[in-house]
Design a protein around this motif. Structure first.
Motif, short mmCIF file in Angstrom:
data_model
loop_
_atom_site.label_atom_id
_atom_site.label_comp_id
_atom_site.label_asym_id
_atom_site.label_seq_id
_atom_site.Cartn_x
_atom_site.Cartn_y
_atom_site.Cartn_z
N GLN A 61 0.80 -1.22 0.00
CA GLN A 61 0.00 0.00 0.00
C GLN A 61 0.84 1.28 0.00
N VAL A 62 2.16 1.13 0.07
CA VAL A 62 3.01 2.30 -0.16
C VAL A 62 2.71 2.90 -1.53
N LEU A 63 2.35 2.04 -2.48
CA LEU A 63 2.14 2.47 -3.86
C LEU A 63 0.80 3.15 -4.08
N THR A 64 -0.02 3.29 -3.04
CA THR A 64 -1.31 3.95 -3.25
C THR A 64 -1.13 5.41 -3.65
N ASP A 65 -0.13 6.10 -3.10
CA ASP A 65 0.06 7.51 -3.44
C ASP A 65 1.49 7.81 -3.88
N ARG A 66 2.23 6.78 -4.30
CA ARG A 66 3.60 6.95 -4.77
C ARG A 66 3.81 6.10 -6.01
N GLN A 135 0.84 11.54 -6.70
CA GLN A 135 0.74 11.10 -8.08
C GLN A 135 -0.05 12.10 -8.91
N ASP A 136 0.28 12.17 -10.22
CA ASP A 136 -0.44 13.06 -11.13
C ASP A 136 -1.85 12.55 -11.39
N ALA A 137 -2.01 11.23 -11.40
CA ALA A 137 -3.32 10.62 -11.62
C ALA A 137 -3.57 9.58 -10.54
N VAL A 138 -4.83 9.35 -10.22
CA VAL A 138 -5.20 8.39 -9.18
C VAL A 138 -5.07 6.98 -9.72
N SER A 139 -4.32 6.14 -9.02
CA SER A 139 -4.16 4.75 -9.44
C SER A 139 -5.34 3.91 -9.00
N MET A 142 -5.02 3.05 -5.33
CA MET A 142 -5.54 4.08 -4.42
C MET A 142 -7.05 3.96 -4.30
N PHE A 143 -7.73 3.80 -5.41
CA PHE A 143 -9.19 3.79 -5.42
C PHE A 143 -9.73 2.57 -4.67
N THR A 144 -9.04 1.44 -4.79
CA THR A 144 -9.52 0.20 -4.16
C THR A 144 -8.89 -0.06 -2.80
N TYR A 145 -8.17 0.93 -2.30
CA TYR A 145 -7.49 0.80 -1.01
C TYR A 145 -8.41 0.29 0.11
#
Length: 343
Positions: A61-66, A135-139, A142-145
Motif C-alpha cells: 500500500q506504499v504504492l497507493t500515493d507513490r 501522483q499526477d493521476a489516481v491509481s 488508491m481507489f480500491t485501497y
C-alpha cells in the motif's frame, strides 16, 4: 459499530482470548505521536489484556500515493523497530508484511465484486488521500485501497480494529464486504467492530491532520531539539489565557491535548495549570512533556534498530503464521464460492 473505551474494556474482560485485532501502517517513514495515541497505545493495551493482535506492515500500500516504493527495506524494518519500541511484543503479536502473504492479497479479487464503484468513490478517507496524493493521476490501487484493507482485516477474521476517526469509513467498507459475502455465499466472516482511541485525531504542528507526508508530525524518533523546534512553530491564537476548547480554539487545544496525553492527565487540568501563562508557557510544557514521554521509546528503538537480525526474525515468524491463516481463509472462501474444484 463503534465501541467506546468502557464497552471495549467490558468486552475484553469477559473473554480476551476469543477476540482478534488487526491493525497496521504503511512503511513510508517513522511512526509519529498521532499513530501512538491514535492506535499504538490501544494495540499494546489489548495485547497485554490477552487479545490476539495482528500488526500489518502494509508494504504494497506504499504504492497507493507513490509511483515507486523508495527505501522500502529500510522503512519496513524501521517500522518493526517502532512497533517493538512502542511495546508490541512479538512473542504474542503477529507482525507481518503484505508482500509475504499471497493468499491475503488474492482475497481482494472476490471482495471487489461485492462493492460498487460509486461506493468507493464516496469514501471520505479515499477522497482525502487523493487530494494529498503525490501522483499526477489516481491509481486503481488508491481507489480500491478500502477493499484491500478489508482483505487485511478479514483474512485473519479480526473482530476488533483500532483506528483513528479519519480511518473509520474504511471499516464501514470492511463490514459491508463481510456482510455481503456472508449473505451471498454463507457465513464466513465476522463483522469487525471499530475501536476509537481517546485521542482519535491529533493535529500536526500546522493545525492540519498529523501526517508523515505533510511534514507536520513529531515522530517517535524525533530528537529533543527537533521536538522543541516543531512545537515552537506550532500554531496558536491571540488569546493569552490557555483553555481546552477544541471547537473554538483547535490549535491551542491540540497542544494542550498533546501535553496531557504525554503526561497521562486530563487536558482540562493541564490547561488550568498553565492558565494565563500564554502560548510561550504552553509550548514549554508541551516540549518538556513530549520529550520526557519519548525518552524511553527513543532508547528502546535505538536498541532494536541496532539488531537487524532480530527484526528479520520477528518478521519471519509473523509472516509464517499469517500465511498459515491466510491459506486457510482463502480455502474457506473458495469452498463457499464453489471455486475449490481443483482440490
Amino acid at each position: 459499530m463503534t465501541l467506546t473505551a468502557p464497552e471495549l474494556d467490558e468486552l475484553v474482560a469477559a473473554d480476551a482470548a476469543q477476540h482478534r485485532v488487526l491493525t497496521g501502517d504503511r512503511p513510508t517513514g517513522p511512526l509519529h505521536l498521532g499513530h501512538y495515541f491514535g492506535t499504538l497505545a490501544n494495540r499494546v493495551r489489548l495485547q497485554r489484556a490477552g487479545v490476539d493482535v495482528f500488526v500489518l506492515v502494509a508494504d504494497y500500500q506504499v504504492l497507493t500515493d507513490r509511483d515507486v516504493a523508495e527505501r522500502l527495506e529500510e522503512r519496513v524494518f524501521g517500522l518493526v523497530a517502532d512497533y517493538l519500541a512502542a511495546g508490541i511484543d512479538p512473542a504474542t503479536a503477529t507482525i507481518f508484511t503484505h508482500t509475504a502473504v499471497p493468499a491475503l492479497n488474492q482475497l481482494l479479487l472476490p471482495f471487489l465484486s461485492l462493492v460498487s464503484v460509486s461506493e468507493l468513490g464516496r469514501n471520505p478517507t479515499v477522497k482525502d488521500e487523493i487530494q494529498h496524493s503525490r501522483q499526477d493521476a489516481v491509481s486503481g490501487l488508491m481507489f480500491t485501497y478500502p477493499v484491500h484493507q478489508a482483505a487485511d482485516i478479514l483474512f485473519c477474521k479480526a473482530d476488533l480494529v483500532p483506528v483513528g476517526r479519519d480511518q473509520a469509513p474504511h471499516l464501514e467498507i470492511t463490514r459491508t464486504v463481510a456482510r455481503r459475502f456472508n449473505e451471498r455465499y454463507g457465513p464466513v466472516f465476522p463483522l469487525p467492530e471499530t475501536l476509537l482511541s481517546e485521542a482519535p485525531l491529533l493535529l500536526g504542528t500546522d493545525g492540519q491532520k498529523m501526517s508523515k507526508s505533510r511534514g507536520n508530525a513529531i515522530s517517535l524518533t524525533t530528537p529533543p531539539d527537533e521536538v522543541a523546534r516543531l512545537v515552537k512553530r506550532a500554531k496558536t491564537d491571540a488569546d493569552r489565557h490557555i483553555a481546552y476548547a477544541p471547537e473554538t480554539r483547535p490549535e491551542v487545544s491540540n497542544l494542550v491535548l498533546l501535553a496531557a496525553l504525554a503526561q497521562g492527565r486530563r487536558p482540562e487540568d493541564v490547561a488550568a495549570e498553565i492558565g494565563d501563562g500564554g502560548a510561550a508557557q504552553l509550548k514549554r510544557v508541551v516540549t518538556e512533556s513530549v520529550n520526557e514521554f519519548l525518552r524511553p521509546i527513543r532508547a528502546r528503538r535505538a536498541e532494536f534498530a541496532g539488531d537487524p537480525a532480530q527484526l528479520k526474525a520477528v518478521l519471519a515468524a509473523g509472516n509464517a503464521r499469517a500465511n498459515e491463516i491466510a491459506d486457510a481463509t482463502l480455502a474457506e472462501v473458495k469452498a463457499a464460492m464453489g471455486m475449490d474444484y481443483m482440490r
